[in-house]
Write a protein that holds these residues in place. Structure first.
Motif, PDB file in Angstrom:
ATOM      1  N   ASP A 150     -30.217  -4.419 -23.689  1.00  0.00           N
ATOM      2  CA  ASP A 150     -29.527  -5.439 -24.456  1.00  0.00           C
ATOM      3  C   ASP A 150     -28.192  -5.919 -24.049  1.00  0.00           C
ATOM      4  O   ASP A 150     -27.291  -5.996 -24.567  1.00  0.00           O
ATOM      5  N   ARG A 169     -26.874 -12.125 -24.198  1.00  0.00           N
ATOM      6  CA  ARG A 169     -27.421 -12.919 -24.983  1.00  0.00           C
ATOM      7  C   ARG A 169     -27.983 -14.070 -24.325  1.00  0.00           C
ATOM      8  O   ARG A 169     -27.747 -14.276 -23.110  1.00  0.00           O
ATOM      9  N   LEU A 170     -28.531 -15.009 -25.073  1.00  0.00           N
ATOM     10  CA  LEU A 170     -29.480 -16.155 -24.290  1.00  0.00           C
ATOM     11  C   LEU A 170     -28.483 -16.789 -23.427  1.00  0.00           C
ATOM     12  O   LEU A 170     -28.591 -17.582 -22.409  1.00  0.00           O
ATOM     13  N   ARG A 171     -27.335 -17.387 -24.210  1.00  0.00           N
ATOM     14  CA  ARG A 171     -26.296 -17.994 -23.785  1.00  0.00           C
ATOM     15  C   ARG A 171     -25.655 -17.593 -22.297  1.00  0.00           C
ATOM     16  O   ARG A 171     -25.216 -18.305 -21.651  1.00  0.00           O
ATOM     17  N   LEU A 194     -29.457 -14.985 -32.936  1.00  0.00           N
ATOM     18  CA  LEU A 194     -28.290 -14.957 -32.518  1.00  0.00           C
ATOM     19  C   LEU A 194     -28.172 -14.938 -31.047  1.00  0.00           C
ATOM     20  O   LEU A 194     -27.129 -14.606 -30.547  1.00  0.00           O
ATOM     21  N   GLY A 195     -29.447 -15.040 -30.638  1.00  0.00           N
ATOM     22  CA  GLY A 195     -29.558 -15.183 -28.953  1.00  0.00           C
ATOM     23  C   GLY A 195     -30.115 -13.915 -28.484  1.00  0.00           C
ATOM     24  O   GLY A 195     -29.884 -13.649 -27.120  1.00  0.00           O
ATOM     25  N   ARG A 196     -30.323 -12.755 -29.166  1.00  0.00           N
ATOM     26  CA  ARG A 196     -30.927 -11.739 -28.529  1.00  0.00           C
ATOM     27  C   ARG A 196     -32.250 -11.835 -27.957  1.00  0.00           C
ATOM     28  O   ARG A 196     -32.909 -12.873 -28.267  1.00  0.00           O
ATOM     29  N   LEU A 197     -32.303 -11.189 -26.789  1.00  0.00           N
ATOM     30  CA  LEU A 197     -33.368 -11.422 -25.937  1.00  0.00           C
ATOM     31  C   LEU A 197     -34.371 -10.629 -25.859  1.00  0.00           C
ATOM     32  O   LEU A 197     -34.288  -9.500 -26.221  1.00  0.00           O
ATOM     33  N   PRO A 241     -35.881  -6.951 -29.435  1.00  0.00           N
ATOM     34  CA  PRO A 241     -34.983  -6.701 -28.526  1.00  0.00           C
ATOM     35  C   PRO A 241     -34.641  -5.229 -28.422  1.00  0.00           C
ATOM     36  O   PRO A 241     -35.158  -4.384 -29.110  1.00  0.00           O
ATOM     37  N   VAL A 254     -33.840 -12.951 -32.871  1.00  0.00           N
ATOM     38  CA  VAL A 254     -33.490 -13.609 -31.881  1.00  0.00           C
ATOM     39  C   VAL A 254     -32.767 -14.865 -32.183  1.00  0.00           C
ATOM     40  O   VAL A 254     -32.124 -15.749 -31.492  1.00  0.00           O
TER      41      VAL A 254
END
Length: 387
Positions: A234, A237-239, A304-307, A276, A302
């Motif tokens: 973890d 994040r996506l960003r 909040l950008g979790r992968l 995730p 996902v």
């Protein structure tokens, strides 16, 4: 005689020890810049490293001193040494002795137990000169103490195209039967290329220093398999993940502007497809015959950008599309190597890593995809200098 360092393939450098030589897959500057315990343990395991030479000997002996990690409550098979003569398996030797580091998974305590050297013997080789490849264990660190033969040992000067591959523990060889049967080795042997394996268990985090290692390495073909460890930890994040991959590829291109470069997304892994990380040991499996992994994140979380693996595959494909101006950049969906159907046919024994049979399947599929027909690695190469 001591093992001459010039006979080693697939290494960054060797370290002189009181016993002999220890192969390292990452250079000193990386180990000093980021002395992470997991990374140091993995790079010192010589996955993909071979001793290569020519000889007319009928008998060979390699003396080594292995060091292994043993997880209490989780039985793991010992490492092996594979010896090939002219491309045919001549011996497969299971290691004994060496140092053992016991690790308690429940509390994290460790203890070291020293042991003796190990001798691998190959006898009865037929008359004539032979090309010998000794594949060192993919899952134990090792010191090379002595190499003996009943005839002269000569360097092998054959120049083969050099394939540099980076990935996670799956590329490192977790659950593979033997060092020549990790999937990158299966692919390299089928394709007739030299392998430098930068598969590093639990350590494929899109690290800038790994991109610099690849940038500076001789290479005719390059592949990078990214994503599963980022989800396991973890760690992004996506960003942050997408720009990091762009930067990773940009750095490689600084040293290899035209070399075929293959970006591979994660293989199928049911626990992380929609969930995730972080990943963790399943506490109920500790002390059983098979320790298993679980995902501890919230399924579908996902927003909040979790992968998850599905998010990563989508983003890596999109990233490759946006880099279409690079005609030598290629993208491979990892589920083409091991997908949901394969997970039914050959399940992941621990929920995370492929079985020995699956390593064979993945390596065969990769070789057929990358090295045949119109595959990305079929371009005629002027072999780079292997290390």
């Amino acid at each position: 005689m001591p093992v001459p360092s010039e006979l080693l393939r697939g290494v960054a450098e060797v370290e002189a020890t009181p016993r002999g030589l220890r192969p390292h897959r990452l250079p000193t500057w990386v180990r000093e810049q980021f002395p992470d315990g997991q990374l140091l343990a993995m790079e010192s395991q010589p996955s993909g490293v071979r001793i290569v030479f020519r000889t007319a000997a009928s008998t060979l002996e390699l003396v080594t001193h292995p060091t292994r990690v043993a997880y209490l409550g989780a039985d793991r098979p010992r490492g092996r040494i594979d010896v090939y003569a002219d491309g045919a398996l001549a011996a497969r030797d299971t290691l004994t002795g060496g140092d053992r580091i016991d690790v308690d998974l429940t509390g994290g305590q460790s203890a070291c137990h020293p042991g003796q050297v190990h001798t691998t013997t190959v006898s009865g080789l037929p008359a004539g000169h032979h090309r010998i490849e000794i594949w060192l264990p993919h899952n134990e660190s090792i010191e090379l103490v002595d190499l003996r033969a009943d005839a002269a040992i000569e360097p092998d000067d054959a120049a083969l195209p050099l394939w540099v591959h980076h990935g996670s523990s799956i590329s490192h060889g977790s659950n593979a039967l033997a060092p020549s049967e990790i999937w990158p080795a299966v692919a390299a042997r089928r394709a007739g290329v030299e392998l430098r394996n930068l598969g590093l268990g639990g350590s494929a985090f899109v690290d800038p220093f790994l991109a610099r290692v690849i940038r500076d390495a001789p290479a005719d073909y390059i592949s990078v398999k990214l994503g599963i460890n980022v989800v396991n930890l973890d760690g992004m994040r996506l960003r942050t993940f997408v720009p990091a991959v762009h930067g990773f590829l940009d750095t490689i291109r600084d040293g290899h502007p035209d070399v075929p470069l293959l970006l591979i997304s994660p293989l199928f892994c049911g626990i992380h497809e929609d969930t995730p990380g972080p990943g963790a040991f399943d506490p109920e499996s500790i002390g059983t015959d098979q320790v298993r992994f679980v995902a501890t994140g919230t399924p579908g979380d996902v927003a909040l950008g979790r992968l998850t693996l599905q998010v990563i595959r989508r983003e890596l494909r999109s990233l490759a599309d946006r880099r279409a101006a690079d005609k030598n950049l290629h993208y491979l969906d990892g589920t083409a190597l091991y997908g949901p159907t394969d997970a039914t046919d050959l399940p992941l024994p621990d929920g995370l890593h492929p079985s020995a049979e699956a390593h064979q399947r993945i390596g065969t599929r990769f070789a057929e995809y990358a090295f045949t027909g119109t595959g990305p690695f079929t371009r005629t190469a002027t072999p780079a200098t292997a290390t």
